[in-house]
Design a protein around this motif. Sequence first.
Motif, PDB file in Angstrom:
ATOM      1  N   ASP A 152      93.760  53.519  13.054  1.00 16.19           N
ATOM      2  CA  ASP A 152      94.426  54.267  14.122  1.00 16.19           C
ATOM      3  C   ASP A 152      93.646  55.545  14.438  1.00 16.19           C
ATOM      4  O   ASP A 152      94.132  56.409  15.156  1.00 16.19           O
ATOM      5  CB  ASP A 152      95.884  54.561  13.781  1.00 16.19           C
ATOM      6  N   PHE A 153      92.449  55.654  13.881  1.00 17.69           N
ATOM      7  CA  PHE A 153      91.515  56.762  14.074  1.00 17.69           C
ATOM      8  C   PHE A 153      91.979  58.056  13.412  1.00 17.69           C
ATOM      9  O   PHE A 153      91.412  59.105  13.638  1.00 17.69           O
ATOM     10  CB  PHE A 153      91.189  56.981  15.565  1.00 17.69           C
ATOM     11  N   SER A 154      93.005  57.977  12.571  1.00 13.46           N
ATOM     12  CA  SER A 154      93.440  59.144  11.806  1.00 13.46           C
ATOM     13  C   SER A 154      92.526  59.293  10.594  1.00 13.46           C
ATOM     14  O   SER A 154      91.806  58.358  10.214  1.00 13.46           O
ATOM     15  CB  SER A 154      94.886  58.957  11.329  1.00 13.46           C
ATOM     16  N   GLU A 155      92.578  60.447   9.964  1.00 13.18           N
ATOM     17  CA  GLU A 155      91.770  60.678   8.760  1.00 13.18           C
ATOM     18  C   GLU A 155      92.100  59.675   7.642  1.00 13.18           C
ATOM     19  O   GLU A 155      91.191  59.128   7.027  1.00 13.18           O
ATOM     20  CB  GLU A 155      91.964  62.114   8.272  1.00 13.18           C
ATOM     21  N   LEU A 187      88.743  52.835   5.750  1.00  9.07           N
ATOM     22  CA  LEU A 187      87.507  52.191   6.198  1.00  9.07           C
ATOM     23  C   LEU A 187      86.388  52.385   5.186  1.00  9.07           C
ATOM     24  O   LEU A 187      85.608  51.470   4.934  1.00  9.07           O
ATOM     25  CB  LEU A 187      87.092  52.724   7.577  1.00  9.07           C
ATOM     26  N   LYS A 188      86.315  53.564   4.574  1.00  6.17           N
ATOM     27  CA  LYS A 188      85.293  53.814   3.535  1.00  6.17           C
ATOM     28  C   LYS A 188      85.455  52.815   2.381  1.00  6.17           C
ATOM     29  O   LYS A 188      84.483  52.301   1.851  1.00  6.17           O
ATOM     30  CB  LYS A 188      85.396  55.243   2.990  1.00  6.17           C
ATOM     31  N   CYS A 201      87.080  43.088   9.545  1.00  7.67           N
ATOM     32  CA  CYS A 201      87.805  43.041  10.812  1.00  7.67           C
ATOM     33  C   CYS A 201      88.489  44.390  10.985  1.00  7.67           C
ATOM     34  O   CYS A 201      89.327  44.771  10.166  1.00  7.67           O
ATOM     35  CB  CYS A 201      88.847  41.924  10.821  1.00  7.67           C
ATOM     36  N   LEU A 202      88.105  45.129  12.015  1.00  8.95           N
ATOM     37  CA  LEU A 202      88.756  46.390  12.345  1.00  8.95           C
ATOM     38  C   LEU A 202      89.824  46.077  13.386  1.00  8.95           C
ATOM     39  O   LEU A 202      89.525  45.495  14.431  1.00  8.95           O
ATOM     40  CB  LEU A 202      87.761  47.379  12.946  1.00  8.95           C
ATOM     41  N   VAL A 203      91.055  46.435  13.109  1.00  5.89           N
ATOM     42  CA  VAL A 203      92.130  46.150  14.062  1.00  5.89           C
ATOM     43  C   VAL A 203      92.872  47.436  14.415  1.00  5.89           C
ATOM     44  O   VAL A 203      93.205  48.231  13.539  1.00  5.89           O
ATOM     45  CB  VAL A 203      93.095  45.053  13.541  1.00  5.89           C
ATOM     46  N   HIS A 204      93.050  47.633  15.698  1.00  2.00           N
ATOM     47  CA  HIS A 204      93.854  48.749  16.197  1.00  2.00           C
ATOM     48  C   HIS A 204      94.985  48.149  17.025  1.00  2.00           C
ATOM     49  O   HIS A 204      94.761  47.219  17.802  1.00  2.00           O
ATOM     50  CB  HIS A 204      93.025  49.691  17.075  1.00  2.00           C
ATOM     51  N   LEU A 247      82.784  53.191  16.345  1.00  2.00           N
ATOM     52  CA  LEU A 247      83.093  53.544  14.957  1.00  2.00           C
ATOM     53  C   LEU A 247      82.351  52.612  14.002  1.00  2.00           C
ATOM     54  O   LEU A 247      81.769  53.058  13.004  1.00  2.00           O
ATOM     55  CB  LEU A 247      84.599  53.474  14.717  1.00  2.00           C
ATOM     56  N   ALA A 248      82.365  51.323  14.306  1.00  6.51           N
ATOM     57  CA  ALA A 248      81.675  50.341  13.456  1.00  6.51           C
ATOM     58  C   ALA A 248      80.182  50.642  13.401  1.00  6.51           C
ATOM     59  O   ALA A 248      79.576  50.590  12.324  1.00  6.51           O
ATOM     60  CB  ALA A 248      81.914  48.929  13.978  1.00  6.51           C
ATOM     61  N   ARG A 249      79.579  50.953  14.520  1.00  6.32           N
ATOM     62  CA  ARG A 249      78.145  51.266  14.548  1.00  6.32           C
ATOM     63  C   ARG A 249      77.822  52.486  13.711  1.00  6.32           C
ATOM     64  O   ARG A 249      76.765  52.557  13.095  1.00  6.32           O
ATOM     65  CB  ARG A 249      77.678  51.489  15.984  1.00  6.32           C
ATOM     66  N   LYS A 250      78.751  53.449  13.701  1.00  7.51           N
ATOM     67  CA  LYS A 250      78.524  54.699  12.975  1.00  7.51           C
ATOM     68  C   LYS A 250      78.758  54.547  11.467  1.00  7.51           C
ATOM     69  O   LYS A 250      78.011  55.093  10.666  1.00  7.51           O
ATOM     70  CB  LYS A 250      79.446  55.779  13.537  1.00  7.51           C
ATOM     71  N   GLU A 251      79.796  53.806  11.076  1.00  9.98           N
ATOM     72  CA  GLU A 251      80.248  53.808   9.685  1.00  9.98           C
ATOM     73  C   GLU A 251      79.878  52.572   8.859  1.00  9.98           C
ATOM     74  O   GLU A 251      79.977  52.616   7.640  1.00  9.98           O
ATOM     75  CB  GLU A 251      81.778  53.972   9.640  1.00  9.98           C
TER      76      GLU A 251
END
Length: 196
Positions: A46-49, A55-56, A70-73, A107-111
């Motif tokens: 949900d893009f929160s901290e 994700l880490k 699989c990243l799901v929002h 986000l996926a490209r960055k992390e």
Amino acid sequence: MKAAKKDKHGNRTRIRPSANQVGASSPSVATVASGVQLKKVLVPIDFSEPSLKALKYAVAFAGQFGASICLVHVVEPASFLNDVRNVPLAVSDREVANTLHHKLVMLARKEIDPLTPVHPLVCIGKPFDEIVKTAKTFNADLIIIATHGRTGFKRAILGSTAERVVQHAPCPVLVVRQKEHDFVQRDQPSNGTEFP
């Protein structure tokens, strides 16, 4: 290879090579050594901290086991009252979903390591329900979800998405709390040295 050792009763014991003897980074070694097979990890974002912390953990598990992520929002649809929208919206749920899909890709490209298969997905519906449905469709082996740690009135009104996912998930769920002892090393460069 060493000869089989015997325990104090004279029985032969198995010898397994330690992970650093055969290469800890090899996914097949991690699977054999642990007996755990993780091929697909689902992470609600949900893009929160707290969700970025989850994700880490997912990135670490995917790296250890050679799993895809699989990243799901989930976009909650605009509320309805007597089949009429309460508030006129300038942007449709579908347009919001498209924007958030792009945000997930960035986000996926960055992390996430470029060699790790990633499946970004945006759903529209109730968060816990869509997460559980996606886990079934994706055939997830593990869900790693953050909890925001709400208590009291906020939890009674808003409920706990993480709690509902745990109750209804088709696979094991790792719940990452905002304030806890972490076992995932953060932001460590590949050369093994730490940032100042």
